[in-house]
Scaffold this motif. Sequence first.
Motif: not given
Length: 650
Positions: A92-118
Amino acid sequence: MSETLANLLQETRQFPPPAELVAAANVTADAYDEAADDRLAYWERQARRLHWSKEWDQVLDWSNPPFAKWFVGGRLNVAYNCLDRHVAAGNGDRVAIHWEGEPGDTRTITYADLLAMTSQAANALTELGVTAGDRVAIYLPMIPEAAVAMLACARIGATHSVVFGGFSADALTNRIQDASAKVVITADGGYRRGKPSPLKATVDEAVSRCPSIEHVLVVRRTGQEVAWSEKDVWWHETVETASTEHTAEAFDAEHPLFILYTSGTTAKPKGILHTTGGYLTQAAYTHHAVFDLKPETDVYWCTADIGWVTGHSYIVYGPLANGATQLMYEGTPDTPHRGRFWELVQKHKVTILYTAPTLIRTMMKWGDDIPKGYDLSSLRLLGSVGEPINPEAWIWYRENIGRGECPVVDTWWQTETGAIMISPLPGVTAAKPGSAMRPLPGISADVVDDQAEPVPNGGGGFLVLTEPWPSMLRTIWGDDQRFIDTYWSRFEGLYFAGDGAKKDDDGDLWLLGRVDDVMLVSGHNISTTEVESALVSHPSVAEAAVVGATDPTTGQAIVAFTIPRGHIDTEGDAGTALIAELRNHVAKTLGPIAKPRQIMLVPELPKTRSGKIMRRLLRDVAENRSLGDVTTLQDSSVMDLISSGMRSGK
Ligand code: 6R9
């Protein structure tokens, strides 16, 4: 096709896989033999890589071709396979998505996070009245919510239809209407080239013509002003306030997972239907085999947009089913500067990169110095998809991005095939630049002539798939007859892919582009791909697109649109001399019959959002016609640029 010039294939370089990769490869040469011995048993073993709540009774039901059923009687949940089981296994703590927005904002989403969001999104969609079997349209930029929306649909058995965020209100309307979608998920806007572009306004226009839509679920991305109606609900007020608990229910292996529209060349877009068990099996297997993914250590990056099938199979379903850590990037490769991709590879230590030839050629055009400015030493494997990759672009990719060491896998497949079909295996194949090589283990393809006879080695013809495969399209949504007519009627019992191909002397496959694009010059079939590759092999050329224009003497004549490399002088006499030199270069490389009648030096080429050159529009230019439908163009100003910036020479 069989008359295609016999001397065209001159590429003889070959690159064996690196020893370390061979030693630890996910898939070895035995796989070909195992699959050849018993193809269905092979796929059955691949299906066991997934979690099934009930196993199948039969691997393949092909009693009513071309309507296939795979893993008959089996039951599974796609989102469970992509999320819950990884969390349950302690990842669950493994990063699923390192996200990079075009303007430079970022998000780090683990498998546990992605499961909760889904789970939240699944609960919210259920609350909005979406149930299994309903269709949901998704019209989002490249933000994590796009993946969450798809997974949430899969989780509750709703069939998603993702529409490119760049498509017009008309295109969106047609797709919503064709599938009678009940909900559309969108955002206020998205960032493109530094500017927020509106999405909600386009959706509003479409929804006013789509009575089937009951709700519009809106993610706030840019914060721009949007009009609001009683059908609209904010994502942050519904999804982000919903429970993070949701129990996934298993669905039949043949339950419809998604519809994805392909435009084809002319007619009404085709809603390609994919189902659950076979699709996920092949998406996961091919991602494991072709990219040699090691989920604990690799950082994988597929640069496709989620609105393209590559985004479905190789950003969402394949990588997540395999527990990959991946990078997802919102924007364009030149925002805010032309080194953005390499800066991201360096920052996230990307190990596996999957991109398109159009992008590689753009990078060639921008110059070798840009990637040289970044540390790309983390890369170990490079992939290509979307169009034939010219040998020079392949070599440039390997040398300049892959340090001359990384294997390049050129992967041939289609929206219709759902997953990769023809590709080198990185730990097995000694790849040839420009060749997709062989069908993967468990896949059967061939090249046939007009009479459906397989061509011998050295021959050319039509690419066909000779056996059903797990991730094959099941039909065209709502139009079984068109499914039969388009893919299964040209050759009895064979799937017609619409691509030309050649077998070289070793039997390896070279894709030659869409058969509609093949030119007929003085009775000879000449592939646009081969003339383009000849042009790109000249040191002054970054990109080329070739079309056949009507010609009074030769039937069709070759007209080439060519983008010179960044440093090349094309003013005045220099341009005229370059054009003459390029015409001779093609004649020398391929033979006099392939010498272009006309070469135009242009600053840009018209492309779709997935990077395919729209040769139809170039034919309009070459034949001095007014332009046809430009709604699927990535950038509609390109055609003006071409007409105004054109240097032409005969
Ligand atoms: C995945 C994807 C499918 C068409 C296909 C062919 C071309 C894709 C290719 C390739 C040569 C490759 N194509 N990969 N041609 N070599 N490695 O692109 O799906 O958008 O449906 O396009 O793309 O012409 O028939 P899709």
